[in-house]
Scaffold this active site. Structure first.
Site, PDB file in Angstrom:
ATOM      1  N   GLU A 209       7.724  -0.316  -6.580  1.00  0.00           N
ATOM      2  CA  GLU A 209       8.292  -1.048  -5.455  1.00  0.00           C
ATOM      3  C   GLU A 209       8.384  -2.525  -5.809  1.00  0.00           C
ATOM      4  O   GLU A 209       7.920  -2.951  -6.867  1.00  0.00           O
ATOM      5  CB  GLU A 209       7.464  -0.827  -4.181  1.00  0.00           C
ATOM      6  CG  GLU A 209       6.040  -1.345  -4.264  1.00  0.00           C
ATOM      7  CD  GLU A 209       5.159  -0.873  -3.097  1.00  0.00           C
ATOM      8  OE1 GLU A 209       5.472   0.141  -2.460  1.00  0.00           O
ATOM      9  OE2 GLU A 209       4.150  -1.534  -2.842  1.00  0.00           O
ATOM     10  N   HIS A 247       2.971  -2.927   2.400  1.00  0.00           N
ATOM     11  CA  HIS A 247       1.916  -3.087   1.401  1.00  0.00           C
ATOM     12  C   HIS A 247       1.688  -4.564   1.114  1.00  0.00           C
ATOM     13  O   HIS A 247       2.642  -5.331   1.003  1.00  0.00           O
ATOM     14  CB  HIS A 247       2.304  -2.391   0.084  1.00  0.00           C
ATOM     15  CG  HIS A 247       2.330  -0.896   0.191  1.00  0.00           C
ATOM     16  ND1 HIS A 247       3.161  -0.110  -0.574  1.00  0.00           N
ATOM     17  CD2 HIS A 247       1.641  -0.045   0.984  1.00  0.00           C
ATOM     18  CE1 HIS A 247       2.964   1.163  -0.255  1.00  0.00           C
ATOM     19  NE2 HIS A 247       2.054   1.231   0.681  1.00  0.00           N
TER      20      HIS A 247
END
Lengths: 290, 391
Positions: A209, A247
């Site tokens: 990511e 996150h």
């Protein structure tokens, strides 16, 4: 074969008697994980889920010979728990806890490294060797045994990826959720060579990511060292700059850490990069039928 | 969590990091009072918002008399300041900081962030103060001195020497002052669980002193539980109200520009869903992670927040049920549609544990605007078609 854990791995649970610890330890035991006991301070001597509870990790290791710890300790105390595991000679700590302060993990990882203990996480779903050993919170039933190794920063994308691989008729050797915090334990660079060396694994799926440059480092490593086919997806192509996407580590700072640069680096390293996670299964099929 | 410049400077003062004297004001009268107290003869009137580029946007101005302080405070307080970091809508200025004018000889940059590759803090310093550091890093990276500090040994003399020699500070007195400055800043970084600390510019005065002319600080949200003093500095008017409301329900929400609302479990899959919508020709309206415990209440709240955005033309609910069973989530969605008036088509993709039972539940409920999808790609395509009115 598999990497890091198998049906013989002896596992203890730190934070064993808490709500999360209890629920997931039970699920892991149902899956077949060899959980040999747990640690909760001041509950030593009791029995929980039919296994002994110890006050300290040192006692647990001495009594059970455990080599892996699954950590469910709350965020404020998790670094302490990880350092305790390292001190007691645990070889691998799988840290499920979400919301650990970065400074704490910085110290905990430094100490773990000094003591030779590997860590996975924090803020991760854990590790699973299909149909043998699950140390974490993933739904075990979707992981059918097979020849694809999986490394992912995201929990649900791990499930999504594994599910597609299995739906296409393949299966998983070992899947590792490495977590999306700014400081994490084992990452692509350490896990890729393990999968390369594992005779059971024939292809590798890596899910990354935005944020940081672990995927870029991985791309360089793959180009020079990995002979098995790799399929990759990088989440966050449509994420705005400067925003933290769930996150703690998933943030594009300035112009660094974009999905685009990671995808380009991986493609240049010969990796089959997909633009949507919906294409992971098909891509695995493609690289394995070559 | 971010704080204002004046709050960062309060923390600097606590640790003995030198700053010009200054005081925050909420009104024009208070601004003039503060200016009188500071004495002058020159003051700087600075808009306090959580964004950089305030000077270029007209939010930082020099006053040479109390009348000018009054005029500028009137002008800046209540203005909507637009900078490259605020977005085109800008930010309302509710506070101004009145500060002593400083005698600027040189401008430096000094910052501390986590170096994720080295897994330790790195101090970054540059002689190109006043410029955007990202720009300096891109155009003249050799002008940035980077010194990583292992926190187990802390800030040592050699770290300081690497900084001053790297910056070309040759006067011994000045070297000592700069090293002291950097060492105190590092202590703040570690003590307060700082995520980012940036002083741009840090100035050298005519008399060879170093002063923090600006101060930007962000803190690790996960560590705020042990810093009630920092938590008390939170200015909720600076935060996106939808994002904040979502976080109170354990949802992680970020608003975007597109037309398709997204509700997903897990941050990675949430980003992957946005990417997939984009891949099939649509535009995501938001990022929304409902977390691992999606139930009727959180799903209802998610719908409510998504539907506040008038641009939303369809909603894609994409859940990969793990430990949480899909049949329960399906019931949660049905329950949520009763709690909230969902007036756009909702595409639901439920996969994982008990997915067939969930599909059955949705089918039997037979709600007009709830449409089942078989997988991620199918769901994204249906959501895009629905947004275009083609479903």
């Amino acid at each position: 074969m598999s990497i890091l854990v198998n049906k013989d791995t002896k596992v203890i649970v730190q934070g064993f008697t808490g709500g999360e610890g209890t629920f997931h330890a039970e699920q892991c035991m149902d899956y077949g994980t060899n959980i040999v006991g747990g640690v909760t301070p001041n509950k030593g001597g009791q029995e929980h889920l039919g296994k002994p509870v110890f006050n300290t990790v040192a006692e647990a290791v001495a009594a059970t010979g455990a080599t892996v710890s699954m950590v469910f300790v709350p965020p404020a105390f998790v670094a302490d728990a990880v350092m305790e595991a390292a001190d007691a000679g645990i070889e691998l700590a799988v840290i499920i806890t979400e919301g650990a302060p970065v400074r704490d993990m910085m110290y905990a990882k430094m100490y773990a490294t000094k003591k030779g203990m590997k860590t996975i996480g924090p803020n991760c779903p854990g590790i699973i060797t299909a149909e043998e050993c699950k140390i974490g919170i993933m739904p075990g039933n979707i992981f059918k045994k097979g020849n694809v190794g999986l490394i992912s920063k995201s929990g649900t994308l791990t499930y999504e990826g594994a599910n597609q691989v299995c739906t296409e008729g393949f299966g998983i050797s070992t899947a590792v959720g490495i977590g999306g915090d700014p400081i994490i334990g084992l990452s692509y660079l350490q896990l890729l060579p393990m999968f390369e060396a594992d005779p059971e694994t024939e292809a590798i799926v890596m899910i990354g990511e935005i944020g940081g440059d672990l995927e870029i480092q991985a791309a360089k490593y793959i180009k020079e060292n990995i002979t098995k086919p790799v399929v990759a997806f990088i989440a966050g192509q449509t994420a705005p700059k400067g925003k933290r996407m769930g996150h703690a580590g998933a943030i594009v700072s300035g112009s660094a850490g974009t999905a685009k640069e990671k995808m380009e680096a991986l493609e240049a390293a010969g990796v089959k990069v997909v633009v949507s996670p919906a294409e992971i299964g098909k891509a695995v099929k493609e690289v394995l039928s070559k | 969590m971010n704080v204002h410049e004046y709050q960062a400077k309060q923390i600097f003062a606590e640790y003995g990091v030198p700053t010009p004297k200054g005081k925050v004001a909420h009104s024009v009268e208070e601004a003039v009072e503060n200016a009188k107290e500071l004495g002058g003869p020159i003051w700087v009137v600075k808009a306090q918002i959580h964004a950089g580029g305030r000077g270029l946007g007209g939010g930082v101005k020099l006053a040479k008399s109390l009348d000018e302080v009054k005029e500028l405070a009137e002008e800046i307080l209540g203005m909507t300041l637009v900078t490259h970091q605020t977005g085109p809508e800008g930010k309302l200025v509710q506070k101004v900081y009145i500060e002593d004018g400083a005698d600027i000889k040189d401008e430096y940059y000094l910052g501390i962030v986590l170096d994720r590759a080295k897994e330790m803090p790195v101090i970054m310093a540059s002689t190109e103060g006043g410029m955007e550091i990202e720009k300096v890093a891109e155009e003249t990276p050799e002008k940035i001195v980077k010194v990583a500090v292992d926190p187990t040994i802390g800030f040592q003399g050699f770290h300081g020497r690497e900084l001053v020699f790297g910056l070309g500070i040759t006067d011994k007195q000045e070297q000592r002052k700069f090293i002291d400055f950097a060492s105190k800043l590092f202590k703040i970084y570690m003590d307060k669980d700082v995520e980012l600390i940036e002083i741009n510019p840090l100035i050298r005065t005519g008399s060879g002193d170093f002063l923090a002319l600006d101060g930007k600080m962000g803190f690790d949200d996960s560590a705020l539980f042990r810093h009630p003093d920092i938590e008390a500095m939170r200015d909720i008017s600076e935060e996106d109200s939808d994002e904040r409301e979502a976080s109170e329900y354990g949802l992680s929400y970020i608003s975007l520009d597109g037309e398709i609302g997204c509700m997903v479990n897990g941050a990675g899959l949430a980003m992957g869903t946005m990417d997939t919508i984009n891949y099939v020709g649509g535009t995501p309206a938001n990022f929304l992670d409902v977390g691992g415990k999606a139930n009727a209440e959180t799903v209802a709240k998610g719908f409510e927040i998504i539907l506040k955005n008038p641009k939303v033309k369809s909603i894609f609910v994409n859940i990969f049920g793990g430990i949480v069973r899909c049949d329960r989530i399906a019931n949660g969605i049905l329950e949520a549609t009763k709690l909230v008036d969902v007036h756009v088509p909702v595409i639901v993709r439920l996969d994982g544990t008990n997915a067939p039972e969930a599909a059955e539940i949705l089918k039997n409920a037979n709600i007009d605007n709830v449409i089942a999808a078989t997988d991620l790609l199918d769901g994204a395509k249906k959501a895009v078609a629905a947004a275009k009115g083609e479903l």
